[in-house]
Design an enzyme around this catalytic site. Sequence first.
Site, PDB file in Angstrom:
ATOM      1  N   GLY A  82      -8.445   6.413   1.379  1.00 25.23           N
ATOM      2  CA  GLY A  82      -7.613   5.299   0.953  1.00 25.23           C
ATOM      3  C   GLY A  82      -6.230   5.379   1.576  1.00 25.23           C
ATOM      4  CB  SER A  83      -3.031   3.948   0.456  1.00 21.21           C
ATOM      5  OG  SER A  83      -3.623   2.708   0.187  1.00 21.21           O
ATOM      6  CB  THR A  84      -3.743   9.615   0.699  1.00 24.89           C
ATOM      7  OG1 THR A  84      -5.154   9.622   0.933  1.00 24.89           O
ATOM      8  CG2 THR A  84      -3.487   9.496  -0.781  1.00 24.89           C
ATOM      9  CG  PHE A  85      -6.230   8.302   6.832  1.00 15.52           C
ATOM     10  CD1 PHE A  85      -6.667   9.603   7.050  1.00 15.52           C
ATOM     11  CD2 PHE A  85      -6.102   7.453   7.930  1.00 15.52           C
ATOM     12  CE1 PHE A  85      -6.989  10.035   8.322  1.00 15.52           C
ATOM     13  CE2 PHE A  85      -6.418   7.887   9.206  1.00 15.52           C
ATOM     14  CZ  PHE A  85      -6.867   9.187   9.405  1.00 15.52           C
ATOM     15  CE  LYS A  86      -2.298   1.725   3.762  1.00 13.86           C
ATOM     16  NZ  LYS A  86      -2.125   1.037   2.469  1.00 13.86           N
TER      17      LYS A  86
END
Lengths: 485, 470
Positions: free
Chosen positions: A216-220
Amino acid sequence: MNKPLRRIAIFCGILILALLVRTNYLQYVRADELNSRDENRRVRIERYAHERGNIIVDGNPVTGSVETKGSDFKYKRVWKNGPMWAPVTGYSSQAFDASQLESLEDGILTGNDDQLFFDRTLSMFTNDKQQGGNVVTTLNGAAQKAAFKGLGKKKGAVAALDPQTGAILALVSTPSYDPSVFAGNSDKDSKARQQLLKDKNKPMLNRALRETYPPGSTFKVVTAAAALENGLYTGIDEPTKSPLPWRLPLTTGNLANEGNIPCENATLREALRWSCNTVFGKISDDLGNQKMIDEAGKFGFNKEIFTPVRADASVYPKDNRPQNAMAGIGQASNRATPLQMAMVAAAVANDGKLMQPYMVAERQAPNLDTIYTHEKEQFSQPLSGENAQKLQQMMETVVKNGTGTNALIDGVTVGGKTGTAQHGLNNSENPYAWFISYAKTDSGSPVAVAVVVEDSQANRDDISGGGLAAPIARDVMKAVIDSKK
Amino acid sequence: MSVVTNTTTIGAIDAPSRRNTELMMMAFAIAISVFAYANVGLAIDGKLPSGMFGYGAGLILLGGVAHLVVRKFAPYADPLLLPLATLLNGLGLVLIWRLDQSERLIQRAETLYGSYSPDAPKQLLYSAIGVAFFVAVLVILKDHRILQRYTYISMAVALVLLILPVFFPAVNGAKIWISLGPLSIQPGEFAKILIAVFFSGYLMVKRDALALASRRFMGLYLPRGRDLGPIITIWALSILILVFETDLGTSLLFFGLFVVMLYVATERTSWIVFGLLMSAAGAVGVASFESHVQARVSAWKDPFSCYTTNGACEQISNAIMSFGSGGTLGTGWGQGHSDLIGFAANADFILATVGEELGLAGMMAILLIYGLIIERGVRTALAARDPFGKLLAIGLSGAFAIQIFVVAGGVMGLIPLSGMTMPFLAYGGSSVLANWALIAILIRISDTARRPAPAPAPSPDAEMTQVVRP
């Protein structure tokens, strides 16, 4: 009659000779092979014949051995606080072999390891019982407890690292199991194990190391690092070239943001603060699949990691353009273990140096002499110190006044990133709540942590990385900082 | 080979009696056994076993009585046979006592039979009775040629003994037992001696007919049809034993014994060829329809097959793993896991315990002790002056050798397994009794053979016929 008598004498001699040859063949030629056959119960009898050495956390053993009656196997393994430590220790069962540390360090724990040859020989002469050595782990009891308590009845996992050394501080997976229930050799043990295997919540799965989730967004954070490293953007407060709406390449659909957030031409800092899908999707697309794979690979993606317990490989795959853009925001075929995401946070916190994660600090001989000490080792350098510090500022903004305010700790600098990973067909299932973060003190960062909660019970609207996962991360970081004081 | 055989006409050579040698060897044999007992106690409990004094005293008493009787009644007997038998019996007692201490076997007995009683005390009692047998044979049997008178009675008794087990229920799959109340006898062990006596008497009389009345055909002497009768009868009997008593070992033993004795009596190699052909035919024939023989053969071909497919091989595979785990030097007495074999660990499979706990070194020593006994038996046969004694001695030693080979070879996976016991080592009353009797007969024959001939009457012209060497 003497001639046939002599021949019979020779015949009898040949019979005895055949037996002598056979016994040499069995006991000399084939001895090793026979002695290590799976069918040979002696192997397991030997393993449980002595008190097994212990796995040690914070100087105290989390394991033990009890004598059992009425069995081939003299000693049985027991665990203190089994469910909490199971993802670290694994199990060691008289009937069902062993896993994880119990299995990998079996030689030390049983005392049969070659490194202990001298001790064994010595105790043979002094007539002492053979004893097992100890395995000293890097884990932090308080952090482990905070993580285990934080997850509570929820399904999920926590992995925490010391960014400066790579030492694993916490490794929790819930729901968990107590390895003690099937440590023995009885029908009861067998039934207990069957029940655990049948449980659809998979309590024996080590989610922190062996389950990959869409990050999810943690990969950003990784995507941002790729943007900085590849020089796509240099300043974190310069506006990016990000239109809104942004059409996913080669498709007819727009990539949506969660809610109505200010993402058009947002700066990197603002984009991470609001978690703009459009900005990071476009970065990933601008960089292309290969550059994204390279950067993710530097953080540890696409390979198994041995701590020494094996962690599944996290994946950032080769993909077409729209899939690559989606992977840049942690969706599509992009998957990561909690350990992997903790490594991402740790690399950023440690000014770009990613240390090799490990959980065995020392091995001790039965007489407590240290026979092995882990030397810290760099895994890679996914980003330059300068870029790492830029990323730190961005992540700290997220916690100070973005989606991650639940992770704030008084008097400590905290950086983090929330994530809400959708999964299931057409996102039908409840998403996973993610949070990765690190804390920083004057002497660098003592802890980086990744939390994932896969809670199907919660109301869908309540699921967000900030709401569910951030408080757990905060407690773990606080526990580590407090224990250092 | 032996000097003594050709001396009958020369006069009394003062053959040394070797009784003191025997005494020294006995002391050695008993000391080794007592040390072994102490060793097991120390290994299992960490202290000297409480029964050590009684065990040592018992062994000294038995060995001492046996030795004194030999000294008195067979002064020229072979000095090695008795100490070797005593050593094996003493070590066997230690092995059985060691397996008595096994928690695993105690539990097994308690779940299967609800109670457990150690075997070593019983074996000590059997050993005492065995030595009594030994003494009785030496005292009563003044000359082995007396047995010649009982040729056909021996045959009749042997046949009865061999056939009786058919009428008793099978124990663990093999009909080799006669149970009389609390007593159970394995008649095959006794039949072995009686059959040897019968063959010796019979062949001594018929050897010329069997050897000479034959036609030559393709380099082989073919016996006449009517002379084939006995061998076919014995062959049929062994097949019947195999089929009705499912006793591979006894069947092999009798047929092998007969062929060996026939060959020695007639000096005709053709008998061996016939014997081998007939046993091969019998074995293949029986194996084609007897399921238990098939099971034994398949377990022999792949001892680990039952772990992947259905079948019974746990015992043999466990025995083979015992040998492997023992390695070169063994785990030490009392420190192995040969009791994993379970049933018959202290009987048919006792060698596995030797292999595991004493290792290759111990196995070679034990096998060589058996080899020595056989060798002394063959030597006795060579030394014997009368054909009956020669045949009886070679028959008994041959039976002993075949039994060792069949049992040890079976346990070690060299040949298919068959249920017989290692003489003296294994637990079992019949076996101990019969083998002590067997040793007694061999000792009696060797005493007769080595006894100096009476001095010839003084010859008046002795002076003139003196040999003058150039």
